[in-house]
Design a protein around this motif. Structure first.
Motif, PDB file in Angstrom:
ATOM      1  N   GLY A  19      30.671  49.990   9.041  1.00  0.00           N
ATOM      2  CA  GLY A  19      29.587  50.619   8.302  1.00  0.00           C
ATOM      3  C   GLY A  19      28.208  50.345   8.837  1.00  0.00           C
ATOM      4  N   ARG A  20      28.099  49.698  10.002  1.00  0.00           N
ATOM      5  CA  ARG A  20      26.807  49.425  10.586  1.00  0.00           C
ATOM      6  C   ARG A  20      26.796  49.874  12.060  1.00  0.00           C
ATOM      7  NH1 ARG A  20      23.340  46.107   7.713  1.00  0.00           N
ATOM      8  NH2 ARG A  20      24.276  45.046   5.880  1.00  0.00           N
ATOM      9  N   ALA A  21      25.583  50.176  12.551  1.00  0.00           N
ATOM     10  CA  ALA A  21      25.415  50.525  13.963  1.00  0.00           C
ATOM     11  C   ALA A  21      25.134  49.253  14.738  1.00  0.00           C
ATOM     12  CB  ALA A  21      24.273  51.518  14.134  1.00  0.00           C
ATOM     13  N   ARG A  22      25.924  49.037  15.793  1.00  0.00           N
ATOM     14  CA  ARG A  22      25.749  47.845  16.598  1.00  0.00           C
ATOM     15  C   ARG A  22      25.485  48.248  18.058  1.00  0.00           C
ATOM     16  NH1 ARG A  22      24.512  44.007  13.012  1.00  0.00           N
ATOM     17  NH2 ARG A  22      26.162  43.729  11.408  1.00  0.00           N
ATOM     18  N   ARG A  23      24.460  47.643  18.603  1.00  0.00           N
ATOM     19  CA  ARG A  23      24.118  47.920  20.006  1.00  0.00           C
ATOM     20  C   ARG A  23      25.144  47.268  20.908  1.00  0.00           C
ATOM     21  NH1 ARG A  23      18.249  47.725  22.979  1.00  0.00           N
ATOM     22  NH2 ARG A  23      19.018  47.532  25.144  1.00  0.00           N
ATOM     23  N   ARG A  24      25.701  48.090  21.831  1.00  0.00           N
ATOM     24  CA  ARG A  24      26.689  47.580  22.758  1.00  0.00           C
ATOM     25  C   ARG A  24      26.359  48.078  24.180  1.00  0.00           C
ATOM     26  NH1 ARG A  24      27.344  44.415  19.459  1.00  0.00           N
ATOM     27  NH2 ARG A  24      29.126  44.169  18.005  1.00  0.00           N
ATOM     28  N   PRO A  25      26.280  47.193  25.166  1.00  0.00           N
ATOM     29  CA  PRO A  25      26.047  47.634  26.553  1.00  0.00           C
ATOM     30  C   PRO A  25      27.301  48.319  27.105  1.00  0.00           C
ATOM     31  CG  PRO A  25      26.448  45.279  26.489  1.00  0.00           C
ATOM     32  CD  PRO A  25      26.383  45.734  25.048  1.00  0.00           C
TER      33      PRO A  25
END
Length: 418
Positions: free
Chosen positions: A362-368
């Motif tokens: 339910g959350r946006a997570r920054r991923r390289p």
């Protein structure tokens, strides 16, 4: 109705708090999920499938070379039996010039050849035999003169004749000898290799050369197709006065067809000779045909920032015409079972460290992510995502790392690459 009015009047002291409570409940029902769970956001689905990277470009159809048709003499056009766009065979008449004067000159040259041949025959058949006969006669005359001189010399020694008579006989011998020498020269000049024979041969050769020139000029009055092909331009009509040095027609020779396209210079490193491509004419977009990369220009067009490349079409479709506009997809690389993400979901896609916002609980997570091939709005993910992951489009500026959201499936990274 009256009863309802009485009940409504009796509840007058309690109406305002009830209405407020009702509005609060409605607002909580409406805004609560958004406040607690975040906004609804369209997301993209990461998929896995075979992937082909293509370089897309546009250009035109072109024959490997073109033939400009012109005239080698000045003249008036009598007839043009072909039309622009017509397919012609090698040797087919394209233009005819007025040729009456040229035919007369060729006939006159043929007569001169006949005269020179007659003169050569005269030297061989008349002059040479006559000269040989004269030589034999001169030899006989010399022999007779010498015999008389010998006889009269004996008479002179015996005193029967005088010196004057003997001198006359010596002069006769000298004259006969001179005549013999002249006859010998006549025979030599009339024989093969002699001067008269050589002059006659030279005159015949000169007449033949003049006749060849006259017939060549006559042939120039009829302009034929040097090779089979299609006339892609015609700028001459009957009655026109034409001169050498001006193209009257342009012929596209039959044979292998080429596609000439401009490629953005940033894609040069992806190109290699022999790569396969799929092409289509803008006039027939539903029909596609195969092509092969056969030439890469070593120079770059500085004004357009592009490189010219050529692709050979082994089996061009019948509708393909010279200078038609075409679109070409050159297949520069392929990956089996590639993990694909829409390029519009990747941030800093051209930078050294691209990244995405992946939906996690339910959350946006920054991923390289580490990217590979790119084509048709899709990017190959070498590391950082798996098939089935949901990512947020980069255009969703309201969503940041850690933001709550409710994913709304809006598309999948499974569209066909061009």
């Amino acid at each position: 109705m009256d009863r309802f009015r009485r009940l409504w009047s009796a509840a007058k002291p309690y109406r305002t708090p009830a209405l407020v409570l009702l509005l609060l409940v409605a607002a909580a029902a409406w805004f609560g999920p958004g406040l607690l769970l975040g906004p609804q956001v369209p997301v993209r689905t990461v998929t896995q499938r075979d992937f082909v990277q293509s370089v897309v470009a546009s250009g035109h159809v072109e024959a490997p070379h073109r033939v400009s048709i012109g005239t080698q003499i000045t003249g008036t056009v009598r007839r043009v039996p072909v039309a622009e766009g017509q397919v012609v065979a090698a040797g087919q008449v394209l233009i005819e010039l007025e040729s009456a004067e040229l035919r007369a000159a060729a006939a006159q040259a043929d007569v001169a050849v006949a005269q020179a041949q007659a003169r050569l025959r005269q030297v061989a058949e008349v002059q040479a035999p006559v000269a040989e006969q004269a030589l034999r006669q001169a030899q006989v005359n010399l022999d007779n003169a010498r015999a008389q001189l010998r006889r009269n010399a004996d008479l002179f020694r015996q005193g029967f004749i005088g010196q004057a008579a003997l001198d006359d006989l010596q002069k006769a011998v000298d004259l006969a000898q001179a005549q013999l020498h002249s006859a010998q020269k006549q025979v030599e000049t009339a024989r093969s290799g002699g001067s008269d024979h050589a002059i006659a041969v030279t005159a015949l050769q000169q007449a033949r050369a003049s006749a060849d020139a006259a017939h060549s000029r006559l042939r120039y009055a009829t302009i034929e197709a040097p090779v089979a092909g299609t006339l892609i331009d015609r700028s001459v009509e009957a009655g026109d006065v034409v001169q050498p040095g001006k193209a009257l027609m342009v012929l596209s020779p039959a044979g292998e067809t080429e596609l000439v396209v401009q490629i953005d210079e940033k894609n040069i490193h992806l190109l290699a000779l022999g790569q396969q491509a799929r092409a289509s004419a803008d006039a027939y977009p539903e029909s596609r045909f195969d092509a092969r990369l056969v030439y890469i220009n070593p120079g770059v067009d500085a004004q357009r920032g592009s490189v010219e490349v050529k692709l050979a079409v082994a089996e061009p479709p019948a509708y393909l015409r010279q200078d038609m506009t075409v679109s070409v997809d050159i297949q520069v690389a392929a990956r089996p079972a590639a993990v694909l993400v829409p390029t519009d979901a990747v941030h800093d896609v051209d930078a050294a460290a691209p990244w995405v916002l992946r939906v996690e609980e339910g959350r946006a997570r920054r991923r390289p992510v580490r990217l590979g091939l790119r084509s048709g709005g899709l990017s190959e993910v070498l590391d950082g995502l798996r098939a089935g992951d949901l990512v947020v489009p980069a255009a969703e500026a309201r969503i940041r790392d850690g933001s709550r959201l409710r994913p709304l499936a809006a598309g999948r990274a499974g569209g066909m690459s061009p």
